[in-house]
Write an enzyme that holds these catalytic residues in place. Structure first.
Site, PDB file in Angstrom:
ATOM      1  CE  LYS A 191      37.749  33.927  51.037  1.00 18.64           C
ATOM      2  NZ  LYS A 191      38.802  32.894  51.040  1.00 18.64           N
ATOM      3  N   GLY A 243      32.736  29.133  43.082  1.00 22.19           N
ATOM      4  CA  GLY A 243      32.977  28.112  44.090  1.00 22.19           C
ATOM      5  C   GLY A 243      31.855  27.089  44.055  1.00 22.19           C
ATOM      6  CB  SER A 244      30.870  24.541  46.467  1.00 23.60           C
ATOM      7  OG  SER A 244      30.742  25.383  47.591  1.00 23.60           O
ATOM      8  CB  THR A 245      26.107  24.374  43.873  1.00 31.39           C
ATOM      9  OG1 THR A 245      26.569  24.359  42.512  1.00 31.39           O
ATOM     10  CG2 THR A 245      24.606  24.658  43.867  1.00 31.39           C
ATOM     11  CD  GLU A 246      27.848  22.882  51.250  1.00 31.17           C
ATOM     12  OE1 GLU A 246      28.784  22.377  50.599  1.00 31.17           O
ATOM     13  OE2 GLU A 246      27.734  22.770  52.474  1.00 31.17           O
ATOM     14  N   GLY A 248      27.428  29.065  47.101  1.00 29.30           N
ATOM     15  CA  GLY A 248      26.723  30.022  46.238  1.00 29.30           C
ATOM     16  C   GLY A 248      25.286  30.231  46.699  1.00 29.30           C
ATOM     17  CD  GLU A 265      30.539  32.074  36.110  1.00 27.45           C
ATOM     18  OE1 GLU A 265      30.248  30.926  35.737  1.00 27.45           O
ATOM     19  OE2 GLU A 265      30.310  33.081  35.431  1.00 27.45           O
ATOM     20  CB  CYS A 299      33.784  24.453  37.543  1.00 27.58           C
ATOM     21  SG  CYS A 299      34.528  25.514  36.323  1.00 27.58           S
ATOM     22  CD  GLU A 396      31.696  20.304  41.110  1.00 25.66           C
ATOM     23  OE1 GLU A 396      31.272  20.846  42.153  1.00 25.66           O
ATOM     24  OE2 GLU A 396      32.145  20.944  40.160  1.00 25.66           O
TER      25      GLU A 396
HETATM   26  P1  NAD Z   1      34.085  26.682  48.048  1.00 24.88           P
HETATM   27  O1  NAD Z   1      32.718  27.116  47.686  1.00 24.88           O
HETATM   28  O2  NAD Z   1      34.272  25.880  49.273  1.00 24.88           O
HETATM   29  O3  NAD Z   1      35.013  27.955  48.247  1.00 24.88           O
HETATM   30  C1  NAD Z   1      35.182  28.938  47.263  1.00 24.88           C
HETATM   31  C2  NAD Z   1      35.610  30.233  47.920  1.00 24.88           C
HETATM   32  O4  NAD Z   1      34.555  30.679  48.767  1.00 24.88           O
HETATM   33  C3  NAD Z   1      36.839  30.138  48.811  1.00 24.88           C
HETATM   34  O5  NAD Z   1      37.590  31.322  48.679  1.00 24.88           O
HETATM   35  C4  NAD Z   1      36.241  30.045  50.199  1.00 24.88           C
HETATM   36  O6  NAD Z   1      37.119  30.513  51.220  1.00 24.88           O
HETATM   37  C5  NAD Z   1      35.035  30.947  50.064  1.00 24.88           C
HETATM   38  N1  NAD Z   1      33.946  30.657  51.015  1.00 24.88           N
HETATM   39  C6  NAD Z   1      33.634  29.475  51.612  1.00 24.88           C
HETATM   40  N2  NAD Z   1      32.563  29.639  52.415  1.00 24.88           N
HETATM   41  C7  NAD Z   1      32.162  30.924  52.289  1.00 24.88           C
HETATM   42  C8  NAD Z   1      31.091  31.695  52.824  1.00 24.88           C
HETATM   43  N3  NAD Z   1      30.213  31.158  53.667  1.00 24.88           N
HETATM   44  N4  NAD Z   1      30.970  32.976  52.454  1.00 24.88           N
HETATM   45  C9  NAD Z   1      31.827  33.527  51.582  1.00 24.88           C
HETATM   46  N5  NAD Z   1      32.878  32.865  51.063  1.00 24.88           N
HETATM   47  C10 NAD Z   1      33.039  31.571  51.391  1.00 24.88           C
HETATM   48  O7  NAD Z   1      34.638  25.982  46.754  1.00 24.88           O
HETATM   49  P2  NAD Z   1      36.083  25.348  46.523  1.00 24.88           P
HETATM   50  O8  NAD Z   1      36.091  24.026  47.193  1.00 24.88           O
HETATM   51  O9  NAD Z   1      37.155  26.311  46.849  1.00 24.88           O
HETATM   52  O10 NAD Z   1      36.072  25.199  44.916  1.00 24.88           O
HETATM   53  C11 NAD Z   1      35.500  24.145  44.287  1.00 24.88           C
HETATM   54  C12 NAD Z   1      34.139  24.520  43.710  1.00 24.88           C
HETATM   55  O11 NAD Z   1      34.230  25.638  42.846  1.00 24.88           O
HETATM   56  C13 NAD Z   1      33.579  23.408  42.851  1.00 24.88           C
HETATM   57  O12 NAD Z   1      32.219  23.208  43.151  1.00 24.88           O
HETATM   58  C14 NAD Z   1      33.730  23.942  41.434  1.00 24.88           C
HETATM   59  O13 NAD Z   1      32.834  23.397  40.528  1.00 24.88           O
HETATM   60  C15 NAD Z   1      33.544  25.400  41.628  1.00 24.88           C
HETATM   61  N6  NAD Z   1      34.119  26.157  40.507  1.00 24.88           N
HETATM   62  C16 NAD Z   1      33.294  26.740  39.601  1.00 24.88           C
HETATM   63  C17 NAD Z   1      33.817  27.441  38.519  1.00 24.88           C
HETATM   64  C18 NAD Z   1      32.911  28.095  37.512  1.00 24.88           C
HETATM   65  O14 NAD Z   1      33.372  28.938  36.763  1.00 24.88           O
HETATM   66  N7  NAD Z   1      31.645  27.759  37.445  1.00 24.88           N
HETATM   67  C19 NAD Z   1      35.193  27.559  38.376  1.00 24.88           C
HETATM   68  C20 NAD Z   1      36.015  26.951  39.314  1.00 24.88           C
HETATM   69  C21 NAD Z   1      35.471  26.251  40.390  1.00 24.88           C
END
Ligand code: NAD
Length: 809
Positions: A191, A243-246, A248, A265, A299, A396
């Site tokens: 996704k 994605g975000s720590t929240e 995750g 990640e 990130c 962040e």
């Molecule tokens: P996000 O967590 O809001 O979303 C990431 C993905 O998760 C999107 O596809 C979103 O639709 C999906 N998502 C959101 N809520 C969900 C849920 N409840 N259940 C399942 N999926 C859900 O993050 P973002 O704003 O898209 O990206 C930015 C974040 O990603 C930053 O915190 C960044 O540090 C992190 N990031 C980390 C790495 C790494 O390798 N560590 C790489 C890139 C980005």
């Protein structure tokens, strides 16, 4: 005219043509369905998401917004396809991955342009960094598929993988996830992020061109709900999330106890350390890359500048001067440095953070440079004079905003660098090799770049420490995230957590057990060992300690006869044990030769007491003497195994595209909580403790509550074997009660739990608080006597985290 140009040195526009990308969008009628089972299908939801170019606000296309029914169809297709994909030879899979890599290279320009108009990133970056790295990932993993029998002996694919990615590196994040999954025989449902789905859809087109069988890769575009539906799907074997720590954290809670493997990640707040002997011009250019690459939406962005106090003013002045030459503009202009931020919502969030920083006393600098009149742009920003405790230094921002702080000594620099809940990356700048490498060694982060920044390669794993998540992507360590031991059948169950991740049932779990004062029990069976009047204490910091509550628990033999008493540990005892373990962390700096010697010595001292331990095992479990002797003998062998591995598993020098060294260092995790099973009480405990301490961890062990005497007898073996006090701490008592304190303890880095299914779920659920790593027994119990199940690299990998230190020549 020419003369004027020489005088002003101004840039003219240098636009990359977008005609191929526009033609591709038109070919699809600017409307995309889902990609399921090799076909484009319209979503059952009939809903769509609008995709816009953030640099102009112009609508690019509409993509499907997948519903739960669509996710289900995609998982079914992936499950069906996995049966044959998983059986292909490594060579057959390598051919397909190679074909994908070639197809990406052939369409590199189209991919780069689509990525830039979708995300807003400068074409220079998508063309020269994102897309070449994507191809590199498929090449590297084609090689991994080819060598799978050599690289991963005895391992099998997991099955169907659900993959969820963010918007900042849309195609690169896809490659990081899809390539290793496919190489190891899994199929995927991916996704993309709702803001940036286009290159994933273009990728679907080239899959067809590369001849990938239908259903092996399924792309389901959609919003957060679609991601949640994928996480919740019962027939998924693993979730790989970036994605975000929240989010995750929520995914960790929702998958707790389900048997789904998980890699996360997450976010970061990475330090960029500049010592006074650094090449300052180099460091300024490094910073441009660290924080303004991809508009700071990275990130691992070097978003926290730590500069030595005596050079802070000249360095920040150099930086401000450099900032006035940065060019902000349309992503397709080849002469710009900073493109558009992904969405107005994100821009507003960045601006809120900056205003908060100023309100908290930071000094703001934004250069007076031309900004585009339309589109979603944010100027390069420096916040200096920031206090380490302020919000902008801790959170962040995920935008082009650098916060600057100063330090006086290297020790202070390291303390500030580690003063974060994250641990994704770090940059260290010094011309003094000793200082630079010592700092790299002490900073707690998954990637450390020496006199460089933001270097990536498929052969070097990437991933975090602490709240930046766990698991690695890339490198040989990344492959292990997609396999399981072939002996495991990998059962899955529905998690009982509710869909918002709340824990409905577990409040009472691990509640304090009613204490029982020490008492005389029924008479011991004649000849049973140990003697009835003995009450074993706890073992904390290398000393026997009375339990805080002064209670003890009776240990009964299989026929109900009282064999002895052990201390009934409580929360306070666990806290003391964790503190003792932390005080012993110097163990990680002992030489591996030293740790090997101690493990051999443990075996030697256990061997001389074979009769006594065998007697205790017989009395506790009712096993035959022959079985008990075998258990002691296998425990000796395990100690020998990890004594042997102690100086042979330190990591490797990784070959990457960098001219230089990338050292993949196997670092200890820190303090590990280990709750032992009831089966094989001595052997299981030794099988878990030995790899952990071999790799430099300190442990707090909760022995089998039913059969704890083998553990309490082990104190003397520890005492006589030169194990420093605090490296192994043993707290007897109720497994779940003690585990609850361990898993909720902020200073415990990992929790291994070998109890029942509910306990496993609770451990995974509660680990989300500080994102500690877990290893629980819900998947399948281990046969502790079987070598292929109970010893080897899997145990060593569970005991370490890989740090990649990049040292350019
Ligand atoms: P996000 O967590 O809001 O979303 C990431 C993905 O998760 C999107 O596809 C979103 O639709 C999906 N998502 C959101 N809520 C969900 C849920 N409840 N259940 C399942 N999926 C859900 O993050 P973002 O704003 O898209 O990206 C930015 C974040 O990603 C930053 O915190 C960044 O540090 C992190 N990031 C980390 C790495 C790494 O390798 N560590 C790489 C890139 C980005």
């Amino acid at each position: 005219m020419l003369r004027t140009l020489f005088d002003s040195m101004s840039y003219g526009p240098a636009p990359e043509a977008s005609d191929v990308a526009e033609a591709w969008l038109e070919d699809h009628g600017r409307s995309f369905g889902l990609f399921i089972d090799g076909k484009r299908v319209m979503p059952a939801s009939k809903k769509s998401i609008e995709v816009r170019n953030p640099a102009s606000g112009r609508r690019l296309a509409e993509v499907a917004d997948a519903s739960t029914a669509d996710i289900d169809a995609a998982v079914k297709a992936a499950r069906k396809a996995q049966k044959s994909w998983g059986k292909l030879s490594g060579y057959d899979r390598a051919r397909r991955l190679y074909a994908i890599a070639r197809a990406i290279q052939k369409h590199a320009r189209l991919f780069a342009v689509v990525e830039s108009i979708d995300n807003g990133k400068p074409i220079r970056e998508s063309r020269d960094i994102d897309i070449p790295l994507v191809a590199r990932h498929f090449y590297f993993h084609a090689g991994c598929a080819q060598l799978q029998d050599d690289l991963l002996p005895g391992m099998a694919p997991l099955g169907v993988i659900g993959q969820i990615i963010p918007w900042n590196f849309p195609l690169l994040m896809l490659a990081w996830k899809v390539a290793p999954a496919l190489a190891t025989g899994n199929t995927v449902v991916l996704k993309p992020a709702p803001y940036t789905p286009l290159t994933a859809l273009l990728f679907a087109d080239i899959l067809q061109e590369a001849g990938l069988p239908a259903g092996v890769v399924n792309i389901v575009t959609g919003g957060d709900e679609a991601g949640a539906a994928l996480v919740d799907h019962l027939d998924i074997d693993k979730i790989a999330f970036t994605g975000s720590t929240e989010v995750g954290r929520l995914i960790r809670q929702k998958t707790a106890g389900s048997g789904k493997k998980l890699s996360l990640e997450l976010g970061g707040k990475s330090p960029f350390v500049v010592y006074d002997d650094a090449d300052l011009d180099g460091a300024v250019e490094g910073l441009v890359d660290a924080i303004w690459f991809n508009q700071g939406q990275v990130c691992c962005a070097g978003s926290r500048l730590l500069v030595q106090e005596n050079i802070a003013d000249p360095f920040l002045n150099k930086l401000r001067r450099r900032m006035t030459t940065l060019r902000v503009g349309d992503s397709l202009d080849k002469g710009i440095d900073i493109g558009a931020v992904v969405d107005p919502i994100q821009r507003d969030t960045i601006d809120r953070w900056v205003r908060q920083g100023v309100a908290d006393g930071a000094e703001l600098f934004q250069p007076d440079i031309p900004m585009p009149a339309v589109g979603c742009f944010y100027p390069p920003t420096l916040l200096s004079n920031v206090s380490p405790a302020s919000t902008v230094a801790r959170e962040e921002i995920f935008g082009p905003v650098l916060v600057a702080m100063t330090f006086r000594t290297p020790a202070e620099a390291i303390a500030l660098a580690n003063n974060t809940r994250y641990g994704l990356a770090a940059s260290v700048w010094s011309e003094n090799i000793t200082l630079a490498l010592d700092t790299a060694h002490r900073v707690k982060a998954g990637s450390v770049w020496v006199n460089s920044t933001n270097l990536f390669d498929a052969a070097a794993g990437f991933g975090g420490y602490r709240e930046s998540g766990y698991g690695r992507e890339g490198g040989l360590e990344g492959l292990r995230e997609y396999v399981r031991p072939a002996w495991q059948t990998h059962k899955k169950t529905a998690s009982t957590a509710t869909t918002n991740g709340a824990d409905p049932a577990g409040r009472a779990w691990g509640a304090a057990v009613a204490g029982r004062p020490a008492r005389a029990g029924s008479p011991a069976k004649a000849g049973a060992t140990p003697a009835i009047d003995r009450t074993a204490k706890l073992y904390i910091g290398g000393k026997q300690a009375r339990p805080d509550g002064a209670y003890s628990r009776a240990v009964l033999g299989p026929d109900g006869v009282l064999l002895g008493q052990v201390g009934e540990g409580n929360r306070k005892d666990i806290r003391n044990a964790v503190e003792a373990a932390h005080q012993a962390r110097g163990w990680a700096d002992r030489s591996p030769h030293h740790r090997a010697q101690v493990l051999f010595y443990l075996a030697e001292n256990l061997a001389v007491r074979t009769d006594e331990f065998a007697g205790t095992l017989c009395a506790m479990t009712g096993c035959s003497e022959k079985e008990a002797r075998r258990e002691v003998d296998l425990s000796l062998q395990r100690l020998f195994t990890y004594a042997a591995w102690a100086d042979k598993f330190g990591g490797s020098v990784q070959e990457t595209t960098l001219q230089g060294f990338v050292v993949a260092q196997h670092e200890s995790l820190g303090v590990i909580g280990i709750a032992c099973p009831d089966e094989r009480p001595l052997l299981a405990m030794v099988s878990l403790v030995a790899p952990a301490i071999a790799r430099g961890n300190c442990v707090v062990v909760v022995p089998s509550p039913a059969h704890p005497l083998a553990a309490t007898d082990f104190y003397q073996v520890l005492d006589t074997s030169d194990v420093p006090g605090g490296v192994v701490n043993i707290v007897t008592g109720d497994r779940d009660h003690l585990t609850k304190t361990l898993v909720e303890h902020d200073d415990v880095d990992a929790m291994w739990y070998f109890g029942d299914a509910e306990g496993s779920r609770q451990v995974e659920y509660r680990s989300a608080a500080n994102m500690k790593r877990t290893w629980v027994s819900h998947v399948q119990p281990i046969d502790w006597t079987a070598k292929e199940q109970a010893e080897g690299p899997a145990f060593l990998y569970a005991s370490l985290q890989v740090k990649n230190i990049w040292i350019p020549l």
